[in-house]
Design an enzyme around this catalytic site. Sequence first.
Site, PDB file in Angstrom:
ATOM      1  N   ASP A  84       0.834  -1.210   0.000  1.00  0.00           N
ATOM      2  CA  ASP A  84       0.000   0.000   0.000  1.00  0.00           C
ATOM      3  C   ASP A  84       0.870   1.261   0.000  1.00  0.00           C
ATOM      4  O   ASP A  84       2.007   1.234   0.470  1.00  0.00           O
ATOM      5  CB  ASP A  84      -0.908  -0.021   1.237  1.00  0.00           C
ATOM      6  CG  ASP A  84      -2.090   0.931   1.096  1.00  0.00           C
ATOM      7  OD1 ASP A  84      -2.366   1.406  -0.027  1.00  0.00           O
ATOM      8  OD2 ASP A  84      -2.728   1.221   2.122  1.00  0.00           O
ATOM      9  N   GLY A  85       0.315   2.341  -0.524  1.00  0.00           N
ATOM     10  CA  GLY A  85       0.987   3.639  -0.449  1.00  0.00           C
ATOM     11  C   GLY A  85       1.552   4.142  -1.777  1.00  0.00           C
ATOM     12  O   GLY A  85       2.256   5.156  -1.800  1.00  0.00           O
ATOM     13  N   ARG A 124       0.200   7.731  -2.509  1.00  0.00           N
ATOM     14  CA  ARG A 124       0.815   8.757  -1.649  1.00  0.00           C
ATOM     15  C   ARG A 124       2.269   9.005  -2.040  1.00  0.00           C
ATOM     16  O   ARG A 124       2.753  10.130  -2.006  1.00  0.00           O
ATOM     17  CB  ARG A 124       0.722   8.325  -0.177  1.00  0.00           C
ATOM     18  CG  ARG A 124      -0.609   8.705   0.452  1.00  0.00           C
ATOM     19  CD  ARG A 124      -0.865   7.913   1.700  1.00  0.00           C
ATOM     20  NE  ARG A 124      -1.269   6.553   1.372  1.00  0.00           N
ATOM     21  CZ  ARG A 124      -1.371   5.575   2.264  1.00  0.00           C
ATOM     22  NH1 ARG A 124      -1.067   5.797   3.522  1.00  0.00           N
ATOM     23  NH2 ARG A 124      -1.782   4.385   1.895  1.00  0.00           N
ATOM     24  N   HIS A 146       2.482   3.394  -8.855  1.00  0.00           N
ATOM     25  CA  HIS A 146       2.281   1.975  -9.180  1.00  0.00           C
ATOM     26  C   HIS A 146       3.478   1.448  -9.976  1.00  0.00           C
ATOM     27  O   HIS A 146       3.951   0.343  -9.747  1.00  0.00           O
ATOM     28  CB  HIS A 146       1.003   1.784  -9.997  1.00  0.00           C
ATOM     29  CG  HIS A 146      -0.254   2.177  -9.264  1.00  0.00           C
ATOM     30  ND1 HIS A 146      -0.499   1.793  -7.971  1.00  0.00           N
ATOM     31  CD2 HIS A 146      -1.327   2.917  -9.649  1.00  0.00           C
ATOM     32  CE1 HIS A 146      -1.688   2.273  -7.589  1.00  0.00           C
ATOM     33  NE2 HIS A 146      -2.202   2.963  -8.596  1.00  0.00           N
ATOM     34  N   LEU A 149      10.673 -20.319  -4.543  1.00  0.00           N
ATOM     35  CA  LEU A 149       9.630 -19.530  -3.868  1.00  0.00           C
ATOM     36  C   LEU A 149       8.270 -19.713  -4.537  1.00  0.00           C
ATOM     37  O   LEU A 149       8.151 -19.623  -5.762  1.00  0.00           O
ATOM     38  CB  LEU A 149      10.030 -18.043  -3.937  1.00  0.00           C
ATOM     39  CG  LEU A 149       9.027 -17.051  -3.361  1.00  0.00           C
ATOM     40  CD1 LEU A 149       9.043 -17.100  -1.836  1.00  0.00           C
ATOM     41  CD2 LEU A 149       9.341 -15.632  -3.834  1.00  0.00           C
TER      42      LEU A 149
END
Length: 246
Positions: free
Chosen positions: A26-27, A30, A43, A137
Amino acid sequence: MPVKGQNRTFLLDAKRLPRHVAVIMDGNGRWARKRGLPRMEGHREGMNSVRSIIRKCGELGISYLTLYAFSTENWKRPGREVRFLMQLLIQYLKKELTELDRQGVRIAMLGSRERVPTEVLGSIDQALAQTKNNRGLKLNLAFNYGGRREVLDAVEVFLKKRPRPVLSESSFASCLYTAGLPDPDLLIRTSGEMRISNFLLWQLAYAEIVVSPVLWPDFRERELLRCLREFQKRERRFGGVKSVHA
Ligand code: IPE
Ligand code: IPE
Ligand code: MG
């Protein structure tokens, strides 16, 4: 195990790493606003964080990484931003798939296919097929993911099963998108927000939550290591009592 951060040595206990790390990235908006840039640039830069966190988790030997990339509520955003995020996933997979494959990453998608453009589904399916035999992974992309939606989808799957299984936590969990995956041990949310935002509602029952103040585009190896150290300071009880008093 001393693990090098960007400019500091962190001491991590290699035997107590979380098996499954989930991240609410998130963020981005901002981050862009702080620089006077359009949200899309946040993004875009966030993709560099995605690359570095995947690589680091693989190097550390973490088994499962789940990244929240697009929620079922994110359709509420302006059409332009939604389209950009869809294209960004396509571009990301196009650009990174060879390298992810080389690293041995196995990709899976968690989410609903409803409303997702065919072109996006096509590139996700290709990534799944290309990496399905990899042993490194396990990377779960939570895309068009909503925790409530997942529970409803699981109820449908459950009710269609013949013969109908006995309802239990494990028979129900095997109908979720995450069937076969261990629950996350650690949930990281970036940008300081202290909420779950409809992420893995069932699976986070006993996850340790670490909220990082860092905005996702700035979240790199060093901050990941800090979060892992924070995780290692926690005492997990699962409703029981502290082991020394047991
Ligand atoms: C996270 O960043 C990315 C997605 C939800 C797709 P945001 O776009 O939510 O950024 P903020 O929260 O507005 O800063
Ligand atoms: C959560 O972030 C969803 C993703 C990271 C994909 P949001 O930015 O959408 O969450 P809220 O709206 O702040 O709760
Ligand atoms: Mg946000």
